[in-house]
Design an enzyme around this catalytic site. Sequence first.
Site, PDB file in Angstrom:
ATOM      1  N   HIS A   1       0.821  -1.213   0.000  1.00  0.00           N
ATOM      2  CA  HIS A   1       0.000   0.000   0.000  1.00  0.00           C
ATOM      3  C   HIS A   1       0.854   1.262   0.000  1.00  0.00           C
ATOM      4  CE1 HIS A   1      -4.066  -1.764   1.504  1.00  0.00           C
ATOM      5  NE2 HIS A   1      -3.520  -2.474   0.538  1.00  0.00           N
TER       6      HIS A   1
ATOM      7  N   TYR B   1       3.401   6.687  10.843  1.00  0.00           N
ATOM      8  CA  TYR B   1       2.511   5.606  10.389  1.00  0.00           C
ATOM      9  C   TYR B   1       3.307   4.502   9.689  1.00  0.00           C
ATOM     10  CZ  TYR B   1      -1.544   3.467   8.081  1.00  0.00           C
ATOM     11  OH  TYR B   1      -2.509   2.585   7.639  1.00  0.00           O
TER      12      TYR B   1
ATOM     13  N   TYR C   1     -10.091   4.670   6.954  1.00  0.00           N
ATOM     14  CA  TYR C   1     -10.320   5.027   8.354  1.00  0.00           C
ATOM     15  C   TYR C   1     -11.535   5.966   8.360  1.00  0.00           C
ATOM     16  CZ  TYR C   1      -5.636   3.184   9.324  1.00  0.00           C
ATOM     17  OH  TYR C   1      -4.540   2.370   9.444  1.00  0.00           O
TER      18      TYR C   1
ATOM     19  N   LYS D   1       0.575  -0.852  15.400  1.00  0.00           N
ATOM     20  CA  LYS D   1       1.999  -0.862  15.767  1.00  0.00           C
ATOM     21  C   LYS D   1       2.443  -2.108  16.531  1.00  0.00           C
ATOM     22  CE  LYS D   1       3.177   2.919  13.916  1.00  0.00           C
ATOM     23  NZ  LYS D   1       3.886   2.789  12.644  1.00  0.00           N
TER      24      LYS D   1
ATOM     25  N   PRO E   1      -4.917  -1.078  19.052  1.00  0.00           N
ATOM     26  CA  PRO E   1      -4.625  -1.462  17.665  1.00  0.00           C
ATOM     27  C   PRO E   1      -4.736  -0.339  16.628  1.00  0.00           C
ATOM     28  CG  PRO E   1      -6.740  -2.379  18.382  1.00  0.00           C
ATOM     29  CD  PRO E   1      -6.120  -1.759  19.581  1.00  0.00           C
TER      30      PRO E   1
HETATM   31  P1  FAD Z   1       1.606 -12.965  21.006  1.00  0.00           P
HETATM   32  O1  FAD Z   1       1.204 -12.945  19.567  1.00  0.00           O
HETATM   33  O2  FAD Z   1       0.574 -12.697  22.035  1.00  0.00           O
HETATM   34  O3  FAD Z   1       2.283 -14.373  21.257  1.00  0.00           O
HETATM   35  C1  FAD Z   1       2.579 -14.839  22.560  1.00  0.00           C
HETATM   36  C2  FAD Z   1       2.538 -16.352  22.564  1.00  0.00           C
HETATM   37  O4  FAD Z   1       2.878 -16.833  23.855  1.00  0.00           O
HETATM   38  C3  FAD Z   1       1.155 -16.900  22.246  1.00  0.00           C
HETATM   39  O5  FAD Z   1       1.232 -17.858  21.225  1.00  0.00           O
HETATM   40  C4  FAD Z   1       0.680 -17.473  23.572  1.00  0.00           C
HETATM   41  O6  FAD Z   1      -0.195 -18.579  23.400  1.00  0.00           O
HETATM   42  C5  FAD Z   1       1.991 -17.868  24.217  1.00  0.00           C
HETATM   43  N1  FAD Z   1       1.919 -17.976  25.680  1.00  0.00           N
HETATM   44  C6  FAD Z   1       1.238 -17.178  26.538  1.00  0.00           C
HETATM   45  N2  FAD Z   1       1.392 -17.609  27.804  1.00  0.00           N
HETATM   46  C7  FAD Z   1       2.196 -18.690  27.745  1.00  0.00           C
HETATM   47  C8  FAD Z   1       2.704 -19.566  28.722  1.00  0.00           C
HETATM   48  N3  FAD Z   1       2.395 -19.415  30.021  1.00  0.00           N
HETATM   49  N4  FAD Z   1       3.506 -20.584  28.336  1.00  0.00           N
HETATM   50  C9  FAD Z   1       3.814 -20.749  27.019  1.00  0.00           C
HETATM   51  N5  FAD Z   1       3.349 -19.954  26.039  1.00  0.00           N
HETATM   52  C10 FAD Z   1       2.545 -18.931  26.400  1.00  0.00           C
HETATM   53  N6  FAD Z   1      -0.299  -5.176  15.454  1.00  0.00           N
HETATM   54  C11 FAD Z   1       0.153  -4.622  14.293  1.00  0.00           C
HETATM   55  O7  FAD Z   1       1.357  -4.331  14.184  1.00  0.00           O
HETATM   56  N7  FAD Z   1      -0.656  -4.362  13.212  1.00  0.00           N
HETATM   57  C12 FAD Z   1      -1.990  -4.624  13.277  1.00  0.00           C
HETATM   58  O8  FAD Z   1      -2.685  -4.421  12.260  1.00  0.00           O
HETATM   59  C13 FAD Z   1      -2.516  -5.176  14.504  1.00  0.00           C
HETATM   60  N8  FAD Z   1      -3.833  -5.450  14.594  1.00  0.00           N
HETATM   61  C14 FAD Z   1      -4.257  -6.132  15.710  1.00  0.00           C
HETATM   62  C15 FAD Z   1      -5.586  -6.479  15.755  1.00  0.00           C
HETATM   63  C16 FAD Z   1      -6.057  -7.173  16.856  1.00  0.00           C
HETATM   64  C17 FAD Z   1      -7.509  -7.549  16.886  1.00  0.00           C
HETATM   65  C18 FAD Z   1      -5.173  -7.536  17.942  1.00  0.00           C
HETATM   66  C19 FAD Z   1      -5.673  -8.321  19.133  1.00  0.00           C
HETATM   67  C20 FAD Z   1      -3.852  -7.188  17.898  1.00  0.00           C
HETATM   68  C21 FAD Z   1      -3.373  -6.483  16.795  1.00  0.00           C
HETATM   69  N9  FAD Z   1      -2.052  -6.127  16.704  1.00  0.00           N
HETATM   70  C22 FAD Z   1      -1.609  -5.477  15.568  1.00  0.00           C
HETATM   71  C23 FAD Z   1      -1.103  -6.491  17.756  1.00  0.00           C
HETATM   72  C24 FAD Z   1      -0.348  -7.773  17.432  1.00  0.00           C
HETATM   73  O9  FAD Z   1      -1.232  -8.820  17.115  1.00  0.00           O
HETATM   74  C25 FAD Z   1       0.553  -8.169  18.632  1.00  0.00           C
HETATM   75  O10 FAD Z   1       1.358  -7.067  18.948  1.00  0.00           O
HETATM   76  C26 FAD Z   1       1.420  -9.375  18.320  1.00  0.00           C
HETATM   77  O11 FAD Z   1       0.656 -10.557  18.352  1.00  0.00           O
HETATM   78  C27 FAD Z   1       2.581  -9.517  19.341  1.00  0.00           C
HETATM   79  O12 FAD Z   1       3.282 -10.717  19.123  1.00  0.00           O
HETATM   80  P2  FAD Z   1       3.967 -11.474  20.315  1.00  0.00           P
HETATM   81  O13 FAD Z   1       4.610 -12.687  19.707  1.00  0.00           O
HETATM   82  O14 FAD Z   1       4.810 -10.548  21.099  1.00  0.00           O
HETATM   83  O15 FAD Z   1       2.783 -11.922  21.281  1.00  0.00           O
HETATM   84  C1  PHB Z   2      -5.712  -4.424  10.452  1.00  0.00           C
HETATM   85  O1  PHB Z   2      -5.839  -4.720   9.241  1.00  0.00           O
HETATM   86  O2  PHB Z   2      -5.859  -5.263  11.355  1.00  0.00           O
HETATM   87  C2  PHB Z   2      -5.385  -3.019  10.807  1.00  0.00           C
HETATM   88  C3  PHB Z   2      -4.951  -2.158   9.818  1.00  0.00           C
HETATM   89  C4  PHB Z   2      -4.652  -0.838  10.134  1.00  0.00           C
HETATM   90  C5  PHB Z   2      -4.795  -0.386  11.433  1.00  0.00           C
HETATM   91  C6  PHB Z   2      -5.216  -1.262  12.427  1.00  0.00           C
HETATM   92  C7  PHB Z   2      -5.512  -2.591  12.128  1.00  0.00           C
HETATM   93  O3  PHB Z   2      -4.527   0.905  11.703  1.00  0.00           O
END
Ligand code: FAD
Ligand code: PHB
Length: 406
Positions: free
Chosen positions: A75, A387, A203, A299, A295
Amino acid sequence: MRRLRTQVVIVGAGPSGLLLSHLLGRRGIASIVVERRAREYVEQRVRAGLLEQSTVELLREAGVADRLDRGGLVHEGFELRFDGGQHRVPFTELTGWTTCMYGQQEVVKDLIRAREAAGGPMYFGVDDVAIFDMDTDSPRVTCTLEGEAAEIVGDFIAGCDGFHGVCRRSLPAGSFRAYEHVYPFAWLGILAAVAPSTEELIYGVHERGFALHSMRSPSISRLYLQVGPEEPLADWPDERIWAELRTRLAVDGREGLNEGPILSRGVTAMRSFVMEPMQYGRVFLAGDAAHIVPPSAAKGLNLAAADVRQLAAAFTAQYADGTRELLDRYSRDGLAAVWQGQEFSAVMTSLLHPFPTDGAYEARLRQARLRDLVTSRASATAFAESYVGLSRARLAATLATDPRLG
Ligand code: FAD
Ligand code: PHB
């Protein structure tokens, strides 16, 4: 008791843990990943989708971007709708950087396959993870592995276990400070089997609440609605979701949204959290385990990738020539980037959402900010730099030469 030994024990097989394990493996550093959930579960978990250019580049460096390069949607701008009008923010023209839409669960699948192909040990469905001896030279993880009590000893533990994980909670009381902010609303997100209605993200700022039109592929749309903080999903039958999206994303009263079967839905709380420092003894935390953002600005995953890039470089320096300097700086440098992401996420959240406490005055201020963003090139450029992640890249480069900024 089953006993295992490795260099870095990684708790959590989300994007942070898997990417760290893979980057370390490519540099000859051994790790073992332990994940509480089943593999199928982590591969299907619908979450983020917007990857910054620097995240894409990191995935390429890690050799896991083949599918991303084929299927990711690049994009160069987004649409902003408010007061019935539509405006485009051409962030690539303003910054030279692009973003890429590619589902987080696809990133996770690519990483798991790459770890498998490299023979990297990964365990799913691991229960009872606990961490011990954090401030000794041999920190350890105990757990139930394939039904058997196990102990994994490492030189370091990487806590990549997300916001609700066990690592941060296991650190001694008083060893870190927590900063937290909770917003008085949430996002209801759906994944729908329908072609996106436009090529770019939309948005939509509306008096009834914010709405976002996003996508995961040419045939899958991702849409979000601002809802109340404890909103029961049962109150949102499909037709109500689509009707609300149509209203909030209308231009000049005209509605135009492709609708299709809803594949999954969920409500995400909007909160911010940061722990300082992101380290205790030989335990280093990365990604959502150490910090989360609402979200709005997409980021979370990108900040997690930035942590992992830095942590992998720090472990590499430690094992290559025994220099601990990068590990010692991990938290300080990482937090500078984290707070920048926090700040922009807060700005974007308050720009896009009517707050329940807002009066007419606050609504007018929001309108003025939105008008400024679509009429001032200087404002749009500053916004676009954050952004797309350019501001964070610049900060990282400056920190390398001027540590006083950290
Ligand atoms: P997680 O993905 O949470 O992974 C942690 C892992 O640890 C999981 O698999 C979990 O099961 C495991 N775990 C937990 N506890 C234990 C335990 N006790 N023992 C062993 N394993 C364990 N970010 C963006 O950059 N762009 C976006 O568009 C965006 N949109 C989002 C939309 C939604 C709806 C949500 C909920 C989040 C969004 N985010 C977005 C945020 C992004 O998804 C998270 O920042 C990302 O998942 C972080 O990754 P992580 O590996 O640090 O943590
Ligand atoms: C998404 O596609 O999950 C998404 C995209 C842009 C945002 C937030 C979430 O600013």
